[in-house]
Design a protein around this motif. Structure first.
Motif, PDB file in Angstrom:
ATOM      1  N   LEU A 109       0.852  -1.182   0.000  1.00 26.13           N
ATOM      2  CA  LEU A 109       0.000   0.000   0.000  1.00 26.13           C
ATOM      3  C   LEU A 109       0.893   1.239   0.000  1.00 26.13           C
ATOM      4  O   LEU A 109       1.794   1.364   0.824  1.00 26.13           O
ATOM      5  N   SER A 160     -10.348  -0.059   7.119  1.00 27.87           N
ATOM      6  CA  SER A 160      -8.958   0.388   7.024  1.00 27.87           C
ATOM      7  C   SER A 160      -8.466   0.255   5.588  1.00 27.87           C
ATOM      8  O   SER A 160      -9.003  -0.547   4.810  1.00 27.87           O
ATOM      9  N   GLU A 162      -5.813  -1.183   4.695  1.00 27.64           N
ATOM     10  CA  GLU A 162      -5.254  -2.532   4.544  1.00 27.64           C
ATOM     11  C   GLU A 162      -6.333  -3.525   4.106  1.00 27.64           C
ATOM     12  O   GLU A 162      -6.080  -4.404   3.280  1.00 27.64           O
ATOM     13  N   LYS A 165      -6.972  -2.899   0.530  1.00 24.76           N
ATOM     14  CA  LYS A 165      -5.856  -3.453  -0.253  1.00 24.76           C
ATOM     15  C   LYS A 165      -6.053  -4.946  -0.475  1.00 24.76           C
ATOM     16  O   LYS A 165      -5.887  -5.447  -1.587  1.00 24.76           O
ATOM     17  N   GLU A 166      -6.401  -5.673   0.574  1.00 24.84           N
ATOM     18  CA  GLU A 166      -6.627  -7.119   0.450  1.00 24.84           C
ATOM     19  C   GLU A 166      -7.750  -7.405  -0.542  1.00 24.84           C
ATOM     20  O   GLU A 166      -7.663  -8.330  -1.338  1.00 24.84           O
TER      21      GLU A 166
END
Length: 182
Positions: A109, A160, A162, A165-166
């Motif tokens: 990220l 979030s 993250e 991103k996943e």
């Protein structure tokens, strides 16, 4: 002269009576419908979840456009094509405090730093195209994180960057996995 004879003699309204009726209807119309626009919807404020759909369906979009937001995303500008100048986006904007992220070549990220426009720090730049695609990006503000896909699906909200991103990586693998997505 009887009442029936007087009534039969009068076959219509006088000009004065018609003018008074028109005046009264006009006054009632203007008092009752002042500021009321029939058939025009007020534009919704730009948010991360409706950003793409609002720009693509806006009157300002004519095939290709670039959205540029400055001043902590409190004001935005829209440019048609590549050669035209940016014009102020006048509809409401709810993107304050937005931060933009992308995924680099190592699948990490990475926060995007855009530079400056008219001596104000740019917080977001997104391109929109004729085929309905746009820049794929992750946005984050104090309300949450958002994944804005380039094609297909609708933007998603996450807690979030993250998590977003996943989701991005999982969907990228599905699309590029030997056509199994289709």
């Amino acid at each position: 002269m009887s009442y029936i004879q007087r009534y039969e003699g009068r076959k219509g309204f006088s000009l004065i009576e018609l003018l008074i009726v028109i005046l009264l209807v006009s006054i009632v119309y203007f008092l009752g419908f002042e500021g009321f626009e029939i058939g025009k919807k007020k534009p919704k404020a730009l948010t991360p979840l409706n950003l793409k759909s609002n720009i693509l369906s806006s009157e300002l979009f004519k095939g290709q456009a670039t959205l540029l937001c400055v001043d902590e995303c409190r004001s935005c500008y829209l440019r048609q094509g590549v050669a035209s100048a940016f014009e102020e986006y006048t509809s409401p904007i709810d993107l304050t405090g937005m931060q933009a992220y992308t995924i680099d070549k190592y699948n990490a990220l990475s926060r995007i730093e855009y530079g400056r426009y008219q001596d104000k720090k740019i917080c977001l730049i997104m391109d929109f195209y004729n085929n309905g695609s746009s820049t794929q990006i992750i946005l984050k503000n104090d309300k949450g994180s958002y994944f804005l896909p380039s094609f297909f699906e609708k933007p998603q909200a996450f807690s979030s960057p993250e998590e977003a991103k996943e989701y991005w990586l999982r969907n990228s693998m599905t699309v590029s996995d030997s056509g199994e997505f289709y």
